[in-house]
Scaffold this active site. Structure first.
Site, PDB file in Angstrom:
ATOM      1  N   VAL A  82       0.839  -1.205   0.000  1.00  0.00           N
ATOM      2  CA  VAL A  82       0.000   0.000   0.000  1.00  0.00           C
ATOM      3  C   VAL A  82       0.871   1.250   0.000  1.00  0.00           C
ATOM      4  O   VAL A  82       1.677   1.463   0.913  1.00  0.00           O
ATOM      5  CB  VAL A  82      -0.942   0.007   1.216  1.00  0.00           C
ATOM      6  CG1 VAL A  82      -1.807   1.271   1.215  1.00  0.00           C
ATOM      7  CG2 VAL A  82      -1.814  -1.247   1.223  1.00  0.00           C
ATOM      8  N   LYS A  83       0.704   2.067  -1.035  1.00  0.00           N
ATOM      9  CA  LYS A  83       1.428   3.341  -1.100  1.00  0.00           C
ATOM     10  C   LYS A  83       0.671   4.394  -0.302  1.00  0.00           C
ATOM     11  O   LYS A  83      -0.523   4.607  -0.498  1.00  0.00           O
ATOM     12  CB  LYS A  83       1.579   3.814  -2.552  1.00  0.00           C
ATOM     13  CG  LYS A  83       2.659   3.093  -3.315  1.00  0.00           C
ATOM     14  CD  LYS A  83       2.789   3.640  -4.727  1.00  0.00           C
ATOM     15  CE  LYS A  83       3.738   4.810  -4.774  1.00  0.00           C
ATOM     16  NZ  LYS A  83       3.993   5.246  -6.179  1.00  0.00           N
ATOM     17  N   VAL A  84       1.403   5.041   0.578  1.00  0.00           N
ATOM     18  CA  VAL A  84       0.837   6.037   1.492  1.00  0.00           C
ATOM     19  C   VAL A  84       1.644   7.325   1.338  1.00  0.00           C
ATOM     20  O   VAL A  84       2.873   7.277   1.284  1.00  0.00           O
ATOM     21  CB  VAL A  84       0.923   5.531   2.950  1.00  0.00           C
ATOM     22  CG1 VAL A  84       0.435   6.579   3.924  1.00  0.00           C
ATOM     23  CG2 VAL A  84       0.140   4.232   3.119  1.00  0.00           C
TER      24      VAL A  84
END
EC number: 2.2.1.2
Length: 214
Positions: A82-84
């Site tokens: 997951v890119k945050v």
């Protein structure tokens, strides 16, 4: 050193994978939009090609929203990371997701201190953007050196993904510094194998072969 490909173009991913160069994939909302296809459809097809980390980005700007989106993203495939975004809310989400065992890639990092914060929050990966720093006359590769030094000093296990790669020199310097990963556009990936003397050598060998009696 690992190479990720920075694209949502399935054709590019497939061709780079056939070269044996792809260890993972990074996508973002802009790349997905460029593909002109539905988000989940693209991500699912990518996971069928590459058996490695596939970064997919949340859209929410608040931590609870990021966490909800992350929990849905990881249902798509076990390889989803997951890119945050590198914001205070992103750090909150990273800490919470790390506690749940969900892998994160903290993106839009433009300083070594931002990378340090992401590592402290439990990020699996940190993504400093070297090309965009170069664009504003800052030393993009310089922060990669700083991050590598800090992580080594304190034993942080977050992996450094060199992002916003614009040319083969970025890849070379990333390897020399000891970055874990470079995420590379397909066009740059193709340039890595090129050298004019290689082309000239092949041309000469073929010309010489023509003179061999048949």
């Amino acid at each position: 050193m690992k190479f990720f490909i920075d694209t949502a173009d399935v054709r590019e991913i497939r061709e780079a994978h056939e070269l044996g160069l792809v260890d993972g994939v990074t996508t973002n909302p802009s790349l997905i939009a460029k593909s002109g296809r539905k988000f989940q459809e693209v991500i699912q097809e990518i996971t069928s090609i590459v058996d490695g980390p596939i970064s997919a980005e949340v859209i929410a700007l608040d931590a609870p929203g990021m966490i909800r989106e992350a929990e849905e993203l990881v249902k798509i495939h076990a390889n989803i990371v997951v890119k945050v975004p590198m914001t205070p809310e992103g750090l909150k989400a990273t800490k919470a997701l790390s506690a749940k065992g969900i892998k994160t890639n903290v993106t839009l990092i433009f300083s070594s201190l931002q990378a340090l914060l992401a590592a402290k929050a439990g990020a699996t990966y940190v993504s400093p953007f070297v090309g965009r720093l170069d664009d504003i006359s800052q030393d993009g590769m310089g922060i990669i050196e700083e991050i590598r030094t800090m992580f080594d000093n304190y034993g942080y296990t977050s992996e450094i993904i060199v992002a916003s790669v614009r040319n083969p020199i970025h890849v070379l310097n990333s390897a020399l510094i000891g970055a874990d990963i470079a995420t590379i556009p397909y066009s740059v990936m193709l340039q890595l194998s090129k050298h004019p003397l290689t082309d000239a050598g092949i041309k000469k060998f073929l010309a010489d072969w023509e003179s061999v009696p048949k």
